[in-house]
Design an enzyme around this catalytic site. Structure first.
Site, PDB file in Angstrom:
ATOM      1  N   HIS A  44       6.844  12.492   4.178  1.00 45.34           N
ATOM      2  CA  HIS A  44       5.952  12.068   3.089  1.00 45.34           C
ATOM      3  C   HIS A  44       4.618  12.793   3.220  1.00 45.34           C
ATOM      4  CE1 HIS A  44       3.554   9.688   0.360  1.00 45.34           C
ATOM      5  NE2 HIS A  44       4.693   9.275  -0.169  1.00 45.34           N
ATOM      6  N   GLU A  92       1.673  11.868   2.751  1.00 43.42           N
ATOM      7  CA  GLU A  92       0.601  11.122   3.430  1.00 43.42           C
ATOM      8  C   GLU A  92       0.746  11.234   4.944  1.00 43.42           C
ATOM      9  OE1 GLU A  92       1.196   7.458   1.297  1.00 43.42           O
ATOM     10  OE2 GLU A  92       0.407   8.415  -0.514  1.00 43.42           O
ATOM     11  N   ASN A 103       8.331   2.705  -2.202  1.00 43.74           N
ATOM     12  CA  ASN A 103       7.617   2.978  -0.950  1.00 43.74           C
ATOM     13  C   ASN A 103       6.334   2.154  -0.987  1.00 43.74           C
ATOM     14  OD1 ASN A 103       6.285   3.964   1.250  1.00 43.74           O
ATOM     15  ND2 ASN A 103       5.968   6.038   0.428  1.00 43.74           N
TER      16      ASN A 103
HETATM   17  P1  13P Z   1       2.591   6.544  -6.529  1.00 46.38           P
HETATM   18  O1  13P Z   1       3.780   6.050  -7.306  1.00 46.38           O
HETATM   19  O2  13P Z   1       1.605   5.458  -6.198  1.00 46.38           O
HETATM   20  O3  13P Z   1       1.965   7.743  -7.164  1.00 46.38           O
HETATM   21  O4  13P Z   1       3.149   7.033  -5.094  1.00 46.38           O
HETATM   22  C1  13P Z   1       4.225   7.891  -5.045  1.00 46.38           C
HETATM   23  C2  13P Z   1       4.682   8.015  -3.645  1.00 46.38           C
HETATM   24  O5  13P Z   1       3.988   8.547  -2.799  1.00 46.38           O
HETATM   25  C3  13P Z   1       5.990   7.452  -3.298  1.00 46.38           C
HETATM   26  O6  13P Z   1       6.370   7.805  -1.998  1.00 46.38           O
END
Ligand code: 13P
Length: 262
Positions: A101, A103, A14
């Site tokens: 997700h 975020e 991602n």
């Molecule tokens: P990181 O691997 O940067 O911790 O991010 C994980 C993530 O949100 C994948 O969708």
């Protein structure tokens, strides 16, 4: 992931809001020779929407490098400036889509209902969804891991059951503990196994044991070349969803290649 699993391992990248079209093409050019096609696993990329075409062009006949969209709108179409629909993503030639997700949940207020709608839109458009769930540190410390995962999953399962004419047979989920995303903190294999077990038991209640066993459940949160092997040995971990370490072709190739020695 262990060798007894009937599920096909899935390694996904991602890229979030990194890499425009040129850096996407440069990544693929470097990555493709580092990772040789392995028919026993799926390797999947979620570039930013503006770089999808560049990815598809750069991969050429390496169609084993699969592609998905990071986000779609809850509506099928309409006056939504700047947004992208699932049908448009399908028309652009991608086969997968992320939904839920953390975020998106945090920064764009995607609540359980919005996540459910997005998942339905992906299914209607013929895209394979990867549904992300996961708890915050506060929720974990408050003993609410099971409640949060159950709520996030059931909201989607309720909606898909009730509203969508499409069957979500080929379930792919990602357990992404919010406290492990981009923090360098990684869930231990036993944390991951516990959460994946909880997710599978919610699924079993709702869709039956066979459906739960068939579901592919990824772990995401600070996965890197140094911890990939250990994480993949955790019970019920069928693959990974990688943020930061997937931006570097060498690192992600190690994750896709070396980490998969079983
Ligand atoms: P990181 O691997 O940067 O911790 O991010 C994980 C993530 O949100 C994948 O969708």
């Amino acid at each position: 992931m262990n060798s007894a699993t009937p599920r096909r391992p899935l390694l996904a990248a991602n890229w979030k809001m990194y890499k425009g079209p040129q850096s996407t093409a440069a990544f693929v050019e470097r990555f493709a020779p580092l990772y040789s096609r392995h028919p026993d696993r799926t390797v999947l990329f979620f570039p930013p929407a503006i770089s999808l075409q560049a990815f598809l062009d750069a991969r050429g006949d390496r169609t084993d490098l699969e592609v998905g969209i990071q986000d779609v709108h809850t509506a099928r179409e309409g006056a939504h400036t700047g947004a992208i629909s699932a049908a448009m993503a399908a028309e652009a030639g991608v086969a997968w889509g992320l939904a839920g997700h953390s975020e998106r949940r945090r920064e764009f207020n995607d609540d359980d209902r919005a996540v459910s709608l997005k998942l339905c839109r992906l299914l209607e458009a013929g895209l394979r969804p990867v549904l992300c769930v996961g708890e915050t540190l506060e929720e974990r410390r408050g003993g609410r891991l099971e409640a949060v995962l159950t709520r996030q999953l059931e909201a989607v399962l309720d909606h898909v059951d009730e509203g969508a004419s499409v069957e979500w047979a080929d379930r792919v989920l990602a357990y992404e503990p919010v406290w492990a995303i981009g923090t360098g903190e990684t869930a231990t294999p036993s944390d991951a196994a516990e959460a994946h077990g909880l997710i599978r038991s919610v699924l079993a209640r709702r869709v039956g044991a066979a459906g739960a066993l068939a579901a592919t459940i990824l772990y995401g949160g600070s996965v890197k070349p140094e911890n990939i092997r250990e994480l993949l040995t955790a019970d019920g971990v069928d693959g990974v969803l990688v943020g930061g370490a997937s931006l570097d072709p060498d690192s992600f190739a190690v994750i896709c290649e070396g980490g998969m020695d079983r």
